[in-house]
Design a protein around this motif. Sequence first.
Motif, short mmCIF file in Angstrom:
data_model
loop_
_atom_site.label_atom_id
_atom_site.label_comp_id
_atom_site.label_asym_id
_atom_site.label_seq_id
_atom_site.Cartn_x
_atom_site.Cartn_y
_atom_site.Cartn_z
N LEU A 143 0.88 -1.63 0.23
CA LEU A 143 0.17 -0.01 0.05
C LEU A 143 1.32 1.41 -0.44
N ARG A 153 2.27 1.84 -3.41
CA ARG A 153 1.21 2.46 -4.70
C ARG A 153 0.41 4.04 -4.11
N MET A 154 0.96 4.31 -3.10
CA MET A 154 -0.15 5.48 -3.15
C MET A 154 1.55 6.53 -2.90
N ALA A 213 1.20 6.92 -6.95
CA ALA A 213 0.43 7.42 -7.02
C ALA A 213 0.48 9.14 -6.62
N GLU A 215 -8.25 1.40 1.78
CA GLU A 215 -7.13 1.70 1.09
C GLU A 215 -7.32 2.62 0.19
N ASP A 216 -8.59 2.76 -0.38
CA ASP A 216 -8.47 3.59 -1.95
C ASP A 216 -9.08 5.04 -1.41
N LEU A 238 -8.19 6.51 0.88
CA LEU A 238 -6.89 7.06 2.00
C LEU A 238 -5.85 7.31 0.91
N GLN A 239 -6.01 6.84 -0.74
CA GLN A 239 -5.14 7.08 -1.30
C GLN A 239 -5.77 8.16 -2.19
#
Lengths: 171, 164
Positions: free
Chosen positions: A30, A33-34, A37, B34-35, B37-38
Amino acid sequence: MKDLNHEPDFDPALEQELRKLAPAPVKERLLERMEEAVTHDTAQAQPVRHPARNWRLWVMPATAVVGITLMALLAPQSPTPEAAKPIAPQDSLPSVAKTEEEPIELFPVRRNNEVVEAVHEGIIQVPGQAPYRKVRVQVMDSMEWIAPDGVTRVEYQVPREEHLLVPVEIR
Amino acid sequence: MSDPTANWSAWLADHSPKLLLFARTQTRSEADAEDVLQDAIVEAARKSHGAPPDLPLVYATLRRRAVDLARSTDRRTAREEAATEVTEICWFDDRIEQQETAWLIDRAMKRMPEKFREVVMLKIWSELTFAQIAETLDIPLNTAASRYRYGLESLRRDTNLKLR
């Protein structure tokens, strides 16, 4: 709890106990990924500004003006059959002098915001709020500059799209 | 010139655990947390022109996105969510010697009413002030403080923690 920020104590012993616990760690996947992004997005994103305040839109016509001016100065003044003939050295001197003319000064003569299309995309119902009618509007912003002699003219067009929410009156 | 991604690596490593903790309280599944948060971090980064943003801005953005997500999926997935409501993921670091306490607090926090839970989360583990919490949750400052008090009372009642 200490009197940080002048905030009251509630249950210092319990608060202290709770603070000993750390939030669960975030999975490496995660985090990666962040990071990807956010760095990818911010590297590409441009701040959204009103078209009139966006300097890039002013650079485009300015570049066009410079290009047209150079073409006007460097191109033959009259493409006659005589121009294709070999020119004697003494005849070429006046044309060199002509290339040193001053740049053309342009003045804005027209600005227009034309609605190209307006599409009704249905009713949006938000819980606890009045319904809205969603309308998608496509607009073409255009501007035009012209030189005092009327020969050089620059025009640019920028399309944009707006999504409008119009409250629906219920009677 | 320093590498901007290095700033983000450190910022994400520092703040992601507590942001994800809050995201979990605002969503119905781990994937949604998670989505959201991103998306919230990306949106907040845009607003701060690519630099790591202020935490209160991220919390406020995260909450708004979670609310939007809940509204959009409310009807469609209500039945599915009911089936997967009980999550086995512990919200706290349970690898340490305080494993028993972690599970105890975890269960108590998950049982706590959401309006108390989000304030306790932001106050204890995100270390926001009541003013920042009030702004993040769009509630009056006094309401934030009173919800915090009720949340602590609820925790103490549910956990029976042996405290000094």
